[in-house]
Design a protein around this motif. Structure first.
Motif, PDB file in Angstrom:
ATOM      1  N   GLU A 191     -45.478  58.691  47.945  1.00  0.00           N
ATOM      2  CA  GLU A 191     -46.376  58.019  48.891  1.00  0.00           C
ATOM      3  C   GLU A 191     -46.572  58.857  50.146  1.00  0.00           C
ATOM      4  OE1 GLU A 191     -45.660  53.547  49.200  1.00  0.00           O
ATOM      5  OE2 GLU A 191     -43.893  54.237  48.088  1.00  0.00           O
ATOM      6  N   ALA A 192     -45.514  59.523  50.595  1.00  0.00           N
ATOM      7  CA  ALA A 192     -45.641  60.407  51.752  1.00  0.00           C
ATOM      8  C   ALA A 192     -46.613  61.541  51.446  1.00  0.00           C
ATOM      9  CB  ALA A 192     -44.280  60.959  52.149  1.00  0.00           C
ATOM     10  N   ARG A 193     -46.497  62.129  50.255  1.00  0.00           N
ATOM     11  CA  ARG A 193     -47.393  63.223  49.879  1.00  0.00           C
ATOM     12  C   ARG A 193     -48.836  62.738  49.822  1.00  0.00           C
ATOM     13  NH1 ARG A 193     -47.157  68.255  47.199  1.00  0.00           N
ATOM     14  NH2 ARG A 193     -49.283  69.055  47.275  1.00  0.00           N
ATOM     15  N   ALA A 194     -49.052  61.533  49.282  1.00  0.00           N
ATOM     16  CA  ALA A 194     -50.409  60.983  49.234  1.00  0.00           C
ATOM     17  C   ALA A 194     -50.966  60.787  50.644  1.00  0.00           C
ATOM     18  CB  ALA A 194     -50.405  59.659  48.473  1.00  0.00           C
ATOM     19  N   LEU A 195     -50.108  60.388  51.576  1.00  0.00           N
ATOM     20  CA  LEU A 195     -50.555  60.206  52.951  1.00  0.00           C
ATOM     21  C   LEU A 195     -50.911  61.543  53.589  1.00  0.00           C
ATOM     22  CD1 LEU A 195     -51.022  57.877  54.892  1.00  0.00           C
ATOM     23  CD2 LEU A 195     -48.652  58.091  55.638  1.00  0.00           C
ATOM     24  N   TYR A 196     -50.107  62.567  53.335  1.00  0.00           N
ATOM     25  CA  TYR A 196     -50.443  63.901  53.840  1.00  0.00           C
ATOM     26  C   TYR A 196     -51.769  64.390  53.255  1.00  0.00           C
ATOM     27  CZ  TYR A 196     -45.788  64.552  55.926  1.00  0.00           C
ATOM     28  OH  TYR A 196     -44.667  64.448  56.695  1.00  0.00           O
ATOM     29  N   ASP A 197     -51.980  64.149  51.969  1.00  0.00           N
ATOM     30  CA  ASP A 197     -53.240  64.575  51.352  1.00  0.00           C
ATOM     31  C   ASP A 197     -54.419  63.829  51.968  1.00  0.00           C
ATOM     32  OD1 ASP A 197     -51.861  66.308  49.725  1.00  0.00           O
ATOM     33  OD2 ASP A 197     -51.859  64.981  47.978  1.00  0.00           O
ATOM     34  N   ARG A 198     -54.220  62.538  52.247  1.00  0.00           N
ATOM     35  CA  ARG A 198     -55.271  61.756  52.907  1.00  0.00           C
ATOM     36  C   ARG A 198     -55.571  62.333  54.283  1.00  0.00           C
ATOM     37  NH1 ARG A 198     -54.388  55.470  54.792  1.00  0.00           N
ATOM     38  NH2 ARG A 198     -56.272  55.289  56.097  1.00  0.00           N
ATOM     39  N   ALA A 199     -54.530  62.720  55.017  1.00  0.00           N
ATOM     40  CA  ALA A 199     -54.721  63.290  56.352  1.00  0.00           C
ATOM     41  C   ALA A 199     -55.480  64.609  56.282  1.00  0.00           C
ATOM     42  CB  ALA A 199     -53.370  63.491  57.027  1.00  0.00           C
ATOM     43  N   ARG A 200     -55.189  65.406  55.262  1.00  0.00           N
ATOM     44  CA  ARG A 200     -55.899  66.677  55.122  1.00  0.00           C
ATOM     45  C   ARG A 200     -57.393  66.459  54.870  1.00  0.00           C
ATOM     46  NH1 ARG A 200     -50.861  69.015  53.602  1.00  0.00           N
ATOM     47  NH2 ARG A 200     -50.703  67.826  51.678  1.00  0.00           N
ATOM     48  N   ARG A 201     -57.705  65.378  54.167  1.00  0.00           N
ATOM     49  CA  ARG A 201     -59.117  65.086  53.915  1.00  0.00           C
ATOM     50  C   ARG A 201     -59.832  64.591  55.174  1.00  0.00           C
ATOM     51  NH1 ARG A 201     -56.750  63.002  49.185  1.00  0.00           N
ATOM     52  NH2 ARG A 201     -56.828  60.858  49.990  1.00  0.00           N
ATOM     53  N   ALA A 202     -59.077  63.987  56.099  1.00  0.00           N
ATOM     54  CA  ALA A 202     -59.707  63.358  57.260  1.00  0.00           C
ATOM     55  C   ALA A 202     -59.761  64.259  58.482  1.00  0.00           C
ATOM     56  CB  ALA A 202     -58.959  62.068  57.604  1.00  0.00           C
ATOM     57  N   SER A 203     -58.757  65.114  58.670  1.00  0.00           N
ATOM     58  CA  SER A 203     -58.586  65.778  59.960  1.00  0.00           C
ATOM     59  C   SER A 203     -58.730  67.292  59.850  1.00  0.00           C
ATOM     60  CB  SER A 203     -57.193  65.449  60.525  1.00  0.00           C
ATOM     61  OG  SER A 203     -56.940  66.181  61.705  1.00  0.00           O
ATOM     62  N   THR A 204     -59.389  67.865  60.877  1.00  0.00           N
ATOM     63  CA  THR A 204     -59.456  69.328  60.988  1.00  0.00           C
ATOM     64  C   THR A 204     -58.777  69.811  62.264  1.00  0.00           C
ATOM     65  OG1 THR A 204     -61.614  69.194  62.098  1.00  0.00           O
ATOM     66  CG2 THR A 204     -61.624  69.442  59.684  1.00  0.00           C
ATOM     67  N   GLU A 205     -58.087  68.938  62.981  1.00  0.00           N
ATOM     68  CA  GLU A 205     -57.425  69.315  64.229  1.00  0.00           C
ATOM     69  C   GLU A 205     -56.266  70.266  63.912  1.00  0.00           C
ATOM     70  OE1 GLU A 205     -55.176  69.628  67.641  1.00  0.00           O
ATOM     71  OE2 GLU A 205     -54.365  68.580  65.893  1.00  0.00           O
ATOM     72  N   PRO A 206     -56.229  71.459  64.512  1.00  0.00           N
ATOM     73  CA  PRO A 206     -55.272  72.483  64.083  1.00  0.00           C
ATOM     74  C   PRO A 206     -53.811  72.059  64.160  1.00  0.00           C
ATOM     75  CG  PRO A 206     -57.001  73.480  65.412  1.00  0.00           C
ATOM     76  CD  PRO A 206     -57.202  71.990  65.495  1.00  0.00           C
ATOM     77  N   ARG A 207     -53.386  71.451  65.283  1.00  0.00           N
ATOM     78  CA  ARG A 207     -51.972  71.065  65.385  1.00  0.00           C
ATOM     79  C   ARG A 207     -51.597  70.087  64.283  1.00  0.00           C
ATOM     80  NH1 ARG A 207     -51.187  68.301  70.810  1.00  0.00           N
ATOM     81  NH2 ARG A 207     -53.210  67.527  70.144  1.00  0.00           N
ATOM     82  N   HIS A 208     -52.497  69.155  64.008  1.00  0.00           N
ATOM     83  CA  HIS A 208     -52.212  68.155  62.978  1.00  0.00           C
ATOM     84  C   HIS A 208     -52.174  68.806  61.598  1.00  0.00           C
ATOM     85  CE1 HIS A 208     -51.935  64.283  61.096  1.00  0.00           C
ATOM     86  NE2 HIS A 208     -53.084  64.428  60.470  1.00  0.00           N
ATOM     87  N   ARG A 209     -53.083  69.709  61.348  1.00  0.00           N
ATOM     88  CA  ARG A 209     -53.070  70.413  60.058  1.00  0.00           C
ATOM     89  C   ARG A 209     -51.755  71.171  59.875  1.00  0.00           C
ATOM     90  NH1 ARG A 209     -57.230  69.447  56.330  1.00  0.00           N
ATOM     91  NH2 ARG A 209     -56.667  71.461  55.458  1.00  0.00           N
ATOM     92  N   ALA A 210     -51.282  71.805  60.950  1.00  0.00           N
ATOM     93  CA  ALA A 210     -50.003  72.508  60.858  1.00  0.00           C
ATOM     94  C   ALA A 210     -48.865  71.523  60.599  1.00  0.00           C
ATOM     95  CB  ALA A 210     -49.744  73.297  62.139  1.00  0.00           C
ATOM     96  N   THR A 211     -48.894  70.383  61.279  1.00  0.00           N
ATOM     97  CA  THR A 211     -47.808  69.405  61.140  1.00  0.00           C
ATOM     98  C   THR A 211     -47.756  68.841  59.733  1.00  0.00           C
ATOM     99  OG1 THR A 211     -47.915  68.833  63.481  1.00  0.00           O
ATOM    100  CG2 THR A 211     -46.904  67.225  62.010  1.00  0.00           C
TER     101      THR A 211
END
Length: 557
Positions: free
Chosen positions: A199-219
């Motif tokens: 579920e954590a991995r699915a949430l990270y994948d969802r975040a990658r689809r939504a966000s292009t903010e560099p710090r967040h992408r790195a996190t």
């Protein structure tokens, strides 16, 4: 006897709904009459019932910093420490004030913190204290009340996952991008902590689809890498795939334009990459990465992010110890402990290193500090037992192991060590019980199988003993004790060739005087006197004062 009814439904007040209600009943009287009892358990009372006016006797560095600088998130086992501390507070109160009967409503609806607390209270104080009620109060409906800062700071991971996932379902990224990104990071970390990595991995994948903010992408790249190297199922860990993700995090963080922001985020990611390298079996590469992160912090973060800096020092200390630089490791531990003298974990780590160096008194001092500064800490008592055993204090070791298992009945290494002490003392029935309890938790534990072999042999069950040693060696072919013990059985059975094979294998793994002596006896029984004498001479070099070795050498000229 006083009787009270308490509702454990987590939708009332979240984690420790039951615990806080019980504390609201007991703490005010204790503050008035026995303030020392409250002071002894200030951390756990404040964690469970922050509404109570309990003075902070042990206050960590994190509590004095802005939340953005509190980079250490408590691990999932911290709630067990809190539960044990609360149980000891309740016991101390009842010993002074008299018995109390508690009926618990809606335990099925309790947060895992309260479910764990009930289990600990019933186990340590007796089942008569708590009765599970018939449910006079109807369970509440609706979402859990969210207090995300408290959930994160205290390590209430189940609550963070439950409330966070619910909040994210109704939260649009576009409405509050920064709030959404922060919540995703917190919820994914909580899901990982409670072993819901998919579920954590699915949430990270969802975040990658939504966000292009560099710090967040790195996190989120960092978080994905950590999932892959820390998965609770070791068979699903993938350090090579983790390296691909952590390199993405490092690349993005290295391009951040602000030097302070870059130093913090890049240092954090380099520290994560060090863990990946360690999982790949490259401690020297890991050490170089942590040193690079420390250099960034010293150059670009002067006076800032003290917890980040002490974490880096503590991690470098571990790596220095692994790469054969113990004094430098001790120096780093001293810096980390000096930065936050009431944080217990580095005392534990430094104690482990001191124990390995044979500095047993100093190791015990550090373990005692960890115990004093933390809610009840099973690992500290377990490690303390190892030092006591090494110094010949078997009674002290046994007492520490007893207490370890009182605090955590699922602490398998404590069953290993206590069963070994019992077997050595001739308590074979007790040793067998410990082995059985340990194997019920970890069926593939080679150390428990080895102790089982010792018990079977002592009770005259030779075939069963050999089978246990065979199983131990199948699980761990480098387990010296199993080779040595199986060799001793073969010697007793008159199979000198098998004894020599097993003892030779043991000696290749660990050359000790006892093993050299035992193989000498096997050589002698096989009529190979020259090899026997060679082993006895080597045994005498390793243990020059051993009377048995001297006698055998003298007796044969």
């Amino acid at each position: 006897m006083d009787t009270i009814v308490l509702d454990a439904d987590r939708r009332l007040h979240g984690p420790y709904t039951l615990g806080a209600a019980l504390l609201r009943r007991l703490v005010p009287e204790a503050l008035d009459r026995w303030p020392d009892l409250v002071a002894a358990h200030d951390i756990e009372i404040r964690a469970a019932a922050p509404c109570l006016p309990v003075p902070a006797r042990r206050r960590s560095l994190a509590e004095r910093l802005p939340r953005a600088q509190r980079v250490l998130i408590p691990g999932p086992r911290r709630t067990l420490r809190i539960a044990n501390g609360l149980a000891e507070f309740v016991r101390g109160h009842l010993d002074r004030s008299g018995p109390l009967a508690v009926t618990v409503d809606n335990l099925d609806e309790a947060d895992p913190t309260d479910a764990e607390l009930v289990e600990v209270l019933r186990r340590r104080l007796g089942p008569e204290l708590l009765r599970i009620g018939p449910g006079r109060s109807a369970p509440r409906t609706g979402p859990l009340r969210a207090d995300f800062d408290r959930f994160r700071d205290e390590g209430f991971h189940h609550a963070m996952a439950e409330a966070g996932l619910e909040a994210l379902r109704g939260m649009a990224y576009e409405a509050d991008p920064e709030g959404w990104r922060v919540l995703v990071q917190r919820v994914a970390a909580a899901l990982e902590a409670v072993e819901r990595e998919e579920e954590a991995r699915a949430l990270y994948d969802r975040a990658r689809r939504a966000s292009t903010e560099p710090r967040h992408r790195a996190t989120i790249a960092y978080g994905t890498a950590m999932l892959l190297v820390r998965h609770h199922d070791h068979g699903r860990r993938d350090p090579e795939q983790a390296m691909a993700w952590i390199n993405e995090a490092v690349t993005i963080a290295s391009l951040l334009p602000d030097p302070r922001e870059r130093a913090f985020h890049l240092g954090f990611d380099l520290n994560g990459k060090a863990l990946v390298e360690l999982r790949r079996g490259r401690p020297s590469a890991a050490l170089a990465l942590v040193e690079e992160a420390i250099g960034l912090a010293e150059r670009d973060l002067p006076g800032e992010h003290p917890i980040h800096r002490l974490v880096l020092r503590g991690n470098r200390a571990q790596l220095l110890a692994q790469t054969g630089r113990p004094q430098e490791a001790l120096d780093d531990y001293a810096v980390a402990i000096g930065a936050d003298p009431v944080y217990p974990d580095y005392y534990l780590d430094r104690g482990n290193l001191l124990h390995k160096l044979g500095r047993h008194r100093e190791a015990l001092d550090d373990y005692e500090a960890a115990i004093r500064l933390s809610p009840p800490f099973p690992e500290a008592y377990y490690n303390q037992a190892e030092v006591r055993f090494a110094t010949g204090d078997l009674d002290g070791a046994r007492a520490d192991l007893d207490h370890t298992l009182e605090l955590d009945p699922e602490f398998v290494p404590a069953y290993v060590n206590r069963s070994g002490i019992r077997a050595a003392a001739g308590d074979h029935d007790g040793a067998r019980r410990d082995v059985e309890r340990g194997l019920a938790l970890d069926r593939r534990n080679p150390y428990l199988m080895c102790v089982l072999g010792q018990v079977e042999a002592a009770q005259g069950r030779q075939a069963e003993a050999v089978a246990a040693y065979d199983a131990a060696l199948e699980l761990d072919p480098d387990l010296v004790a199993a080779w040595a013990s199986r060799g001793a059985l073969a010697f007793e059975a008159g199979d000198h060739a098998a004894a020599l094979d097993d003892l030779t294998r043991a000696l290749k793994l660990a050359e000790t005087a006892d093993l050299a002596y035992n193989r000498a006896m096997a050589y002698r029984a096989a009529g190979r006197e020259e090899e026997a004498r060679r082993d006895l001479l080597r045994a005498a070099e390793l243990a020059p004062d051993d009377p048995d070795i001297r006698r055998e050498l003298a007796g044969r000229g």
